[in-house]
Enzyme design. Structure first.
Site, PDB file in Angstrom:
ATOM      1  N   ASP A   1       0.838  -1.210   0.000  1.00 15.08           N
ATOM      2  CA  ASP A   1       0.000   0.000   0.000  1.00 15.08           C
ATOM      3  C   ASP A   1       0.872   1.259   0.000  1.00 15.08           C
ATOM      4  O   ASP A   1       0.575   2.256  -0.667  1.00 15.08           O
ATOM      5  CB  ASP A   1      -0.904  -0.039   1.246  1.00 15.08           C
ATOM      6  CG  ASP A   1      -2.088   0.912   1.132  1.00 15.08           C
ATOM      7  OD1 ASP A   1      -2.442   1.300   0.002  1.00 15.08           O
ATOM      8  OD2 ASP A   1      -2.671   1.255   2.175  1.00 15.08           O
TER       9      ASP A   1
ATOM     10  N   LYS B   1      -9.667   7.415 -11.360  1.00 13.50           N
ATOM     11  CA  LYS B   1      -9.112   6.127 -10.920  1.00 13.50           C
ATOM     12  C   LYS B   1      -7.710   5.879 -11.476  1.00 13.50           C
ATOM     13  O   LYS B   1      -7.467   6.053 -12.664  1.00 13.50           O
ATOM     14  CB  LYS B   1     -10.049   4.992 -11.345  1.00 13.50           C
ATOM     15  CG  LYS B   1     -11.406   5.065 -10.657  1.00 13.50           C
ATOM     16  CD  LYS B   1     -12.297   3.899 -11.003  1.00 13.50           C
ATOM     17  CE  LYS B   1     -12.845   4.004 -12.404  1.00 13.50           C
ATOM     18  NZ  LYS B   1     -13.868   2.980 -12.691  1.00 13.50           N
TER      19      LYS B   1
END
Ligand SMILES: CCCCCCCCCCCCCC(=O)SCCNC(=O)CCNC(=O)[C@H](O)C(C)(C)COP(=O)(O)OP(=O)(O)OC[C@H]1O[C@@H](n2cnc3c(N)ncnc32)[C@H](O)[C@@H]1OP(=O)(O)O
Length: 253
Positions: free
Chosen positions: A172, A218
């Site tokens: 992440d 996105k």
């Protein structure tokens, strides 16, 4: 209420931006067996010149593989042309502080205004080498970001191996930093990980994040985690980051 005061503080900082930077000599942290070199940094505005620690520089807990990979990418951050002239290379090392909002303010401890004890999760253990030792490098031309991670003993999951949550954290972190560089402020919307082989505690691994595609708000990226020589695949992941406005962060999303 808090968000409004933070926004006001942001506005206060704007006029400080054009102040000519002070050049401050910085000592490079010592790596065993290596010579210490003096460096200079000239990016801090005058009223905020207290030196924040950049956690992505070598320290004495880094093992040979971590140092080797750091030097491999760091040596490509600046390249020498034929006449001896130096110029920017394809890679850029990303500095890393323990208060994440420093990125947004250019070094000001904005976290203090929001929550004085807030610290970036991956940089909150004081003992060098005990948890996440990592450095990120970005290659904007290839739209790639690489993280080099040495996983310390406090990250244990199965006996002797790194916890899956710690691996997810680092995926992440690398993909999140990469998506931020590609698209500005983002939040992780989706993270899918396949764990292929366990990572021994104490070992050094490489995380490589690549842009897959961008569609409006996105940003899709992929990430591979491999052993330091690339021979073993530890994990592979896909991640979706959605762009958000800074106001959304300040309002607590
Ligand atoms: C120098 C570098 C600096 C780096 C600094 C950082 C270092 C540290 C890095 C650490 C990094 C750590 C990072 C962290 O840990 S971030 C912390 C973990 N993440 C969160 O807490 C996020 C929580 N979720 C949200 O806030 C919102 O849901 C977000 C913001 C994600 C979307 O908001 P919102 O819901 O309002 O979105 P939208 O309605 O505008 O939709 C937009 C589009 O997105 C599509 N969509 C949305 N969700 C999903 C989904 N789950 N799967 C598939 N698609 C999804 C959606 O269909 C639409 O598509 P389309 O219909 O337009 O086609």
């Amino acid at each position: 209420m808090m968000a409004a005061s933070v926004r006001a503080t942001f506005r206060l900082f704007q006029p400080l931006r054009p102040v000519p930077p002070m050049r401050i000599p910085l000592r490079q942290p010592t790596v065993p067996g290596r010579t210490t070199v003096a460096r200079t940094m000239g990016v801090l505005p005058l009223p905020f010149f207290s030196k924040p620690r950049d956690f992505s520089l070598p320290n004495s807990s880094w093992g040979p593989e971590m140092v080797r990979l750091y030097e491999h990418y760091n040596s490509q951050c600046e390249v020498e042309r034929e006449g001896g002239e130096k110029q920017k290379g394809p890679w850029k090392r990303l500095p890393s502080y323990n208060r994440v909002l420093k990125y947004a303010t250019g070094g000001v401890y904005l976290s203090k205004l929001i929550q004085s004890k807030a610290r970036l999760f991956t940089r909150n253990i004081k003992e060098p080498g005990a948890s996440f030792e990592y450095v990120l490098f970005d290659n904007s031309e290839e739209q790639k970001c690489v993280g080099i991670l040495q996983a310390g003993h406090l990250l244990e999951g199965p006996p002797g191996f790194v916890h899956g949550g710690a691996i997810a954290t680092m995926i992440d972190t690398v993909t999140g930093a990469h998506a931020t560089l590609l698209s500005g402020p983002v939040m992780t919307a989706n993270l899918n990980i396949n764990y292929r082989s366990p990572i021994p505690l104490g070992s050094t691994v490489v995380l490589e994040s690549c842009l897959d595609k961008k569609e409006d708000k996105k940003t899709f990226v992929t990430c591979k985690v491999t052993s330091s020589n690339g021979s073993k695949l530890h994990s592979e992941a896909t991640a979706l980051f959605v762009s958000i406005s800074v106001c959304k962060i300040l309002d607590g999303v």
